[in-house]
Structures are given as structure tokens and as C-alpha cells.
Design a protein around this motif. Structure first.
Motif, PDB file in Angstrom:
ATOM      1  N   ASP A  90       0.816  -1.212   0.000  1.00 55.44           N
ATOM      2  CA  ASP A  90       0.000   0.000   0.000  1.00 55.44           C
ATOM      3  C   ASP A  90       0.855   1.269   0.000  1.00 55.44           C
ATOM      4  O   ASP A  90       0.335   2.364  -0.073  1.00 55.44           O
ATOM      5  CB  ASP A  90      -0.985   0.006   1.172  1.00 55.44           C
ATOM      6  CG  ASP A  90      -0.308  -0.091   2.525  1.00 55.44           C
ATOM      7  OD1 ASP A  90       0.864  -0.519   2.585  1.00 55.44           O
ATOM      8  OD2 ASP A  90      -0.961   0.235   3.532  1.00 55.44           O
ATOM      9  N   TYR A  91       2.161   1.114   0.063  1.00 55.67           N
ATOM     10  CA  TYR A  91       3.057   2.271  -0.047  1.00 55.67           C
ATOM     11  C   TYR A  91       3.021   2.745  -1.497  1.00 55.67           C
ATOM     12  O   TYR A  91       3.174   1.949  -2.415  1.00 55.67           O
ATOM     13  CB  TYR A  91       4.488   1.889   0.329  1.00 55.67           C
ATOM     14  CG  TYR A  91       4.759   1.871   1.810  1.00 55.67           C
ATOM     15  CD1 TYR A  91       5.713   2.701   2.358  1.00 55.67           C
ATOM     16  CD2 TYR A  91       4.083   1.008   2.656  1.00 55.67           C
ATOM     17  CE1 TYR A  91       5.990   2.689   3.712  1.00 55.67           C
ATOM     18  CE2 TYR A  91       4.342   0.991   4.013  1.00 55.67           C
ATOM     19  CZ  TYR A  91       5.292   1.825   4.543  1.00 55.67           C
ATOM     20  OH  TYR A  91       5.549   1.815   5.884  1.00 55.67           O
ATOM     21  N   THR A  92       2.861   4.051  -1.692  1.00 57.70           N
ATOM     22  CA  THR A  92       2.810   4.572  -3.046  1.00 57.70           C
ATOM     23  C   THR A  92       4.210   4.621  -3.650  1.00 57.70           C
ATOM     24  O   THR A  92       5.215   4.662  -2.933  1.00 57.70           O
ATOM     25  CB  THR A  92       2.211   5.990  -3.077  1.00 57.70           C
ATOM     26  OG1 THR A  92       3.107   6.881  -2.396  1.00 57.70           O
ATOM     27  CG2 THR A  92       0.832   6.027  -2.423  1.00 57.70           C
ATOM     28  N   THR A  93       4.257   4.645  -4.954  1.00 59.17           N
ATOM     29  CA  THR A  93       5.535   4.764  -5.647  1.00 59.17           C
ATOM     30  C   THR A  93       6.223   6.070  -5.265  1.00 59.17           C
ATOM     31  O   THR A  93       7.440   6.107  -5.070  1.00 59.17           O
ATOM     32  CB  THR A  93       5.325   4.687  -7.163  1.00 59.17           C
ATOM     33  OG1 THR A  93       4.686   3.440  -7.472  1.00 59.17           O
ATOM     34  CG2 THR A  93       6.637   4.785  -7.920  1.00 59.17           C
ATOM     35  N   ASP A 103       5.955   7.709  -2.404  1.00 57.39           N
ATOM     36  CA  ASP A 103       6.527   7.573  -1.061  1.00 57.39           C
ATOM     37  C   ASP A 103       7.836   6.791  -1.098  1.00 57.39           C
ATOM     38  O   ASP A 103       8.812   7.163  -0.452  1.00 57.39           O
ATOM     39  CB  ASP A 103       5.549   6.870  -0.118  1.00 57.39           C
ATOM     40  CG  ASP A 103       4.404   7.758   0.323  1.00 57.39           C
ATOM     41  OD1 ASP A 103       4.563   8.998   0.297  1.00 57.39           O
ATOM     42  OD2 ASP A 103       3.349   7.210   0.690  1.00 57.39           O
ATOM     43  N   LYS A 104       7.839   5.704  -1.847  1.00 57.32           N
ATOM     44  CA  LYS A 104       9.058   4.890  -1.950  1.00 57.32           C
ATOM     45  C   LYS A 104      10.184   5.667  -2.619  1.00 57.32           C
ATOM     46  O   LYS A 104      11.321   5.660  -2.148  1.00 57.32           O
ATOM     47  CB  LYS A 104       8.778   3.599  -2.709  1.00 57.32           C
ATOM     48  CG  LYS A 104       7.949   2.609  -1.919  1.00 57.32           C
ATOM     49  CD  LYS A 104       7.750   1.331  -2.712  1.00 57.32           C
ATOM     50  CE  LYS A 104       6.998   0.304  -1.902  1.00 57.32           C
ATOM     51  NZ  LYS A 104       6.877  -0.983  -2.594  1.00 57.32           N
ATOM     52  N   HIS A 124       1.375   1.614   6.019  1.00 53.91           N
ATOM     53  CA  HIS A 124       1.583   2.863   5.298  1.00 53.91           C
ATOM     54  C   HIS A 124       0.995   4.050   6.050  1.00 53.91           C
ATOM     55  O   HIS A 124       1.598   5.123   6.090  1.00 53.91           O
ATOM     56  CB  HIS A 124       0.994   2.781   3.886  1.00 53.91           C
ATOM     57  CG  HIS A 124       1.226   4.008   3.088  1.00 53.91           C
ATOM     58  ND1 HIS A 124       0.218   4.891   2.796  1.00 53.91           N
ATOM     59  CD2 HIS A 124       2.356   4.523   2.547  1.00 53.91           C
ATOM     60  CE1 HIS A 124       0.719   5.891   2.095  1.00 53.91           C
ATOM     61  NE2 HIS A 124       2.005   5.696   1.925  1.00 53.91           N
ATOM     62  N   GLU A 140       3.060   7.395   6.995  1.00 56.62           N
ATOM     63  CA  GLU A 140       2.650   8.749   6.608  1.00 56.62           C
ATOM     64  C   GLU A 140       2.490   9.662   7.817  1.00 56.62           C
ATOM     65  O   GLU A 140       2.922  10.818   7.791  1.00 56.62           O
ATOM     66  CB  GLU A 140       1.321   8.712   5.847  1.00 56.62           C
ATOM     67  CG  GLU A 140       1.446   8.361   4.401  1.00 56.62           C
ATOM     68  CD  GLU A 140       0.116   8.501   3.691  1.00 56.62           C
ATOM     69  OE1 GLU A 140       0.129   9.066   2.589  1.00 56.62           O
ATOM     70  OE2 GLU A 140      -0.919   8.062   4.230  1.00 56.62           O
TER      71      GLU A 140
END
Length: 114
Positions: free
Chosen positions: A25-28, A30-31, A65, A69
């Protein structure tokens, strides 16, 4: 039966591939943001790219996630001077969120930065 299916899938996946549902569920963004910051601190090398990518993947398996955040937001707000950000510095619950992120980062460092 589920264990056998998981083992079969693991054999088919390339090394280092995470199972769907674990940290996915981590967004691209964020990564990528994490990797860019990590590489700025550890060098702009191929090795740093691999280690920093490993690090965020490990964090994603340890920390939901939403917690990631929230911790990032609290850390950003702690940088702001004045009374408006004092609530972020004085809340034990928010300090715990940062502590959880730092524990996940420490575990990732042990695994990814030998």
C-alpha cells in the motif's frame, strides 16, 4: 495447503520480491521520496540505490503505510518553529509514531546496510 501454495509462489518469484499484500500500500512516490533522501545521505551510487530500496521495502513490511505517513508528517511538523507545531512535539502518542518509524528504519539498516 496455503503454506504449500505460498512456498510454490516464492520459488517462482525473483529474489527480493515481496508478497502482494505486505507493504504494497506504499505509493511509488513515497518509496521514491524515501530512496532519494536515503541516497542523498548515503551517496549517489548504485550500491546506495540498492540499499535504500531494500530499506524502504523492509520498512513497508514492518510499518503500515498509514503509520509511515503519520510519522513523516509529525517529523515535518517538528521542523516548524512556533506554537502551532508545539502540539506535534508535546504529544506522547505522536512521539510513539516517530519511535516506531525509527525502530523500523533501524531494523532495515541492519538488514540492508551490512
Amino acid at each position: 495447503m496455503k503454506k504449500i501454495a505460498a512456498a510454490a509462489v516464492a520459488l517462482l518469484l525473483p529474489a527480493g520480491t515481496a508478497f502482494a499484500g505486505v507493504g504494497d500500500d506504499y505509493t511509488t512516490v513515497d518509496k521514491a521520496d524515501y530512496v532519494f533522501g536515503c541516497m542523498a545521505a548515503n551517496g549517489q551510487t548504485r550500491q546506495a540505490l540498492e540499499q535504500c530500496s531494500c530499506s524502504i521495502d523492509k520498512i513497508a513490511t514492518l510499518l503500515p503505510h498509514s503509520d509511515y505517513e503519520e510519522a513523516q508528517t509529525v517529523m515535518s511538523m517538528n521542523q516548524v518553529a512556533g506554537q502551532m507545531s508545539e502540539v506535534f512535539r508535546s504529544s506522547a502518542q505522536l512521539r510513539d509514531k516517530i519511535a516506531n518509524l525509527r525502530r523500523a528504519q533501524a531494523e532495515a539498516d541492519i538488514e540492508c546496510f551490512p
